[in-house]
Design a protein around this motif. Structure first.
Motif, PDB file in Angstrom:
ATOM      1  N   GLN A 157      29.060  28.026  66.648  1.00  0.00           N
ATOM      2  CA  GLN A 157      29.962  28.119  67.743  1.00  0.00           C
ATOM      3  C   GLN A 157      30.606  26.841  68.173  1.00  0.00           C
ATOM      4  OE1 GLN A 157      27.160  29.428  70.915  1.00  0.00           O
ATOM      5  NE2 GLN A 157      26.746  31.486  69.815  1.00  0.00           N
ATOM      6  N   GLY A 158      31.539  26.934  68.986  1.00  0.00           N
ATOM      7  CA  GLY A 158      32.234  25.622  69.512  1.00  0.00           C
ATOM      8  C   GLY A 158      33.134  25.318  68.494  1.00  0.00           C
ATOM      9  N   SER A 159      33.958  24.170  68.932  1.00  0.00           N
ATOM     10  CA  SER A 159      34.872  23.304  68.179  1.00  0.00           C
ATOM     11  C   SER A 159      34.341  22.496  67.055  1.00  0.00           C
ATOM     12  CB  SER A 159      35.819  22.469  69.137  1.00  0.00           C
ATOM     13  OG  SER A 159      34.969  21.527  69.562  1.00  0.00           O
ATOM     14  N   PHE A 160      33.116  22.210  66.807  1.00  0.00           N
ATOM     15  CA  PHE A 160      32.453  21.642  65.763  1.00  0.00           C
ATOM     16  C   PHE A 160      31.546  22.776  64.947  1.00  0.00           C
ATOM     17  CE2 PHE A 160      33.132  18.145  68.920  1.00  0.00           C
ATOM     18  CZ  PHE A 160      34.159  17.533  68.297  1.00  0.00           C
ATOM     19  N   ALA A 161      31.948  23.821  64.991  1.00  0.00           N
ATOM     20  CA  ALA A 161      31.395  24.825  64.369  1.00  0.00           C
ATOM     21  C   ALA A 161      30.894  24.531  62.655  1.00  0.00           C
ATOM     22  CB  ALA A 161      31.818  26.326  64.501  1.00  0.00           C
ATOM     23  N   GLN A 162      29.814  24.826  62.373  1.00  0.00           N
ATOM     24  CA  GLN A 162      29.539  24.446  60.767  1.00  0.00           C
ATOM     25  C   GLN A 162      29.001  25.675  60.364  1.00  0.00           C
ATOM     26  OE1 GLN A 162      30.199  21.677  59.054  1.00  0.00           O
ATOM     27  NE2 GLN A 162      30.971  20.681  60.977  1.00  0.00           N
ATOM     28  N   PRO A 163      29.646  26.891  59.909  1.00  0.00           N
ATOM     29  CA  PRO A 163      29.286  27.990  59.472  1.00  0.00           C
ATOM     30  C   PRO A 163      28.648  27.811  58.005  1.00  0.00           C
ATOM     31  CG  PRO A 163      31.667  28.169  59.530  1.00  0.00           C
ATOM     32  CD  PRO A 163      31.138  26.697  60.217  1.00  0.00           C
ATOM     33  N   ALA A 164      29.006  26.717  57.248  1.00  0.00           N
ATOM     34  CA  ALA A 164      28.228  26.600  55.895  1.00  0.00           C
ATOM     35  C   ALA A 164      26.921  26.501  56.071  1.00  0.00           C
ATOM     36  CB  ALA A 164      28.933  25.437  55.319  1.00  0.00           C
ATOM     37  N   TRP A 165      26.429  25.772  57.123  1.00  0.00           N
ATOM     38  CA  TRP A 165      24.900  25.615  57.170  1.00  0.00           C
ATOM     39  C   TRP A 165      24.296  26.359  58.385  1.00  0.00           C
ATOM     40  CZ3 TRP A 165      23.072  22.898  61.507  1.00  0.00           C
ATOM     41  CH2 TRP A 165      24.153  22.268  62.129  1.00  0.00           C
ATOM     42  N   GLY A 166      25.132  26.873  59.113  1.00  0.00           N
ATOM     43  CA  GLY A 166      24.813  27.831  60.292  1.00  0.00           C
ATOM     44  C   GLY A 166      24.258  29.059  59.749  1.00  0.00           C
ATOM     45  N   TRP A 167      24.849  29.693  58.747  1.00  0.00           N
ATOM     46  CA  TRP A 167      24.522  30.961  58.300  1.00  0.00           C
ATOM     47  C   TRP A 167      23.223  30.923  57.576  1.00  0.00           C
ATOM     48  CZ3 TRP A 167      25.698  35.246  60.408  1.00  0.00           C
ATOM     49  CH2 TRP A 167      26.816  35.653  60.992  1.00  0.00           C
ATOM     50  N   PRO A 168      23.017  30.022  56.561  1.00  0.00           N
ATOM     51  CA  PRO A 168      21.893  30.056  55.983  1.00  0.00           C
ATOM     52  C   PRO A 168      20.622  29.569  56.914  1.00  0.00           C
ATOM     53  CG  PRO A 168      23.468  28.568  54.616  1.00  0.00           C
ATOM     54  CD  PRO A 168      24.073  29.045  56.183  1.00  0.00           C
ATOM     55  N   ILE A 169      20.863  28.952  58.223  1.00  0.00           N
ATOM     56  CA  ILE A 169      19.569  28.797  58.845  1.00  0.00           C
ATOM     57  C   ILE A 169      19.483  30.017  59.632  1.00  0.00           C
ATOM     58  CG2 ILE A 169      19.232  27.908  61.091  1.00  0.00           C
ATOM     59  CD1 ILE A 169      20.674  25.388  60.238  1.00  0.00           C
ATOM     60  N   LEU A 170      20.410  30.785  59.961  1.00  0.00           N
ATOM     61  CA  LEU A 170      20.151  32.154  60.745  1.00  0.00           C
ATOM     62  C   LEU A 170      19.272  33.157  59.461  1.00  0.00           C
ATOM     63  CD1 LEU A 170      23.578  32.681  62.829  1.00  0.00           C
ATOM     64  CD2 LEU A 170      20.893  32.367  63.437  1.00  0.00           C
ATOM     65  N   ILE A 171      19.926  33.023  58.468  1.00  0.00           N
ATOM     66  CA  ILE A 171      19.375  34.181  57.532  1.00  0.00           C
ATOM     67  C   ILE A 171      18.047  33.737  57.063  1.00  0.00           C
ATOM     68  CG2 ILE A 171      19.553  34.917  55.141  1.00  0.00           C
ATOM     69  CD1 ILE A 171      22.471  34.674  55.458  1.00  0.00           C
ATOM     70  N   VAL A 172      17.608  32.515  57.084  1.00  0.00           N
ATOM     71  CA  VAL A 172      16.237  32.092  56.599  1.00  0.00           C
ATOM     72  C   VAL A 172      15.202  32.338  57.828  1.00  0.00           C
ATOM     73  CG1 VAL A 172      14.511  30.111  56.051  1.00  0.00           C
ATOM     74  CG2 VAL A 172      16.766  30.512  54.935  1.00  0.00           C
TER      75      VAL A 172
END
Length: 133
Positions: free
Chosen positions: A94-109
């Motif tokens: 989320q937000g203007s500094f979103a980092q989906p490249a490491w956000g999604w792996p964190i969520l999945i694990v």
């Protein structure tokens, strides 16, 4: 039988938690390096973030050691960590500094580990009853 064999899913949980510990350790090393080698915009914030990550590393290491020793408190500790880790992963998306490249792996694990913590063989292996029987 004093120490019954632990189910494979228990070892999967240990593996997932170890993966999380390794990731947190790498982040701690990067933060320590940056604290020494780079000039942070806010020294106080940089020190606080580094200390928090080091505390998380210690927490995860203690949880894994306790899990391997059959201590019952470790399941609750791992559940709390997964909730916190999920919040970190969600914040990374989320937000203007979103980092989906490491956000999604964190969520999945986090979601996967949380689900494994509630599997019946893991619950039985982490209640502490197995070590007393």
């Amino acid at each position: 039988m004093r120490n019954p064999a632990r189910p494979p899913v228990f070892w999967g949980l240990v593996g997932l938690l170890t993966l999380e510990l390794l990731a947190a350790s790498v982040i701690a090393l990067v933060l320590l390096f940056d604290l020494v080698a780079a000039e942070p915009a806010s020294l106080a914030s940089a020190i606080a973030l580094t200390v928090l990550v080091l505390l998380a590393v210690a927490w995860m290491a203690a949880t894994i050691v306790g899990l391997l020793r059959g201590q019952a408190w470790t399941r609750a500790s791992a559940i709390v960590w997964q909730v916190l880790q999920f919040a970190i992963g969600l914040g990374a998306l989320q937000g203007s500094f979103a980092q989906p490249a490491w956000g999604w792996p964190i969520l999945i694990v986090s979601v996967l580990t949380f689900a494994v913590l509630f599997l019946p063989p893991v619950v039985k292996a982490t209640t502490g009853r197995a070590a007393r029987d």
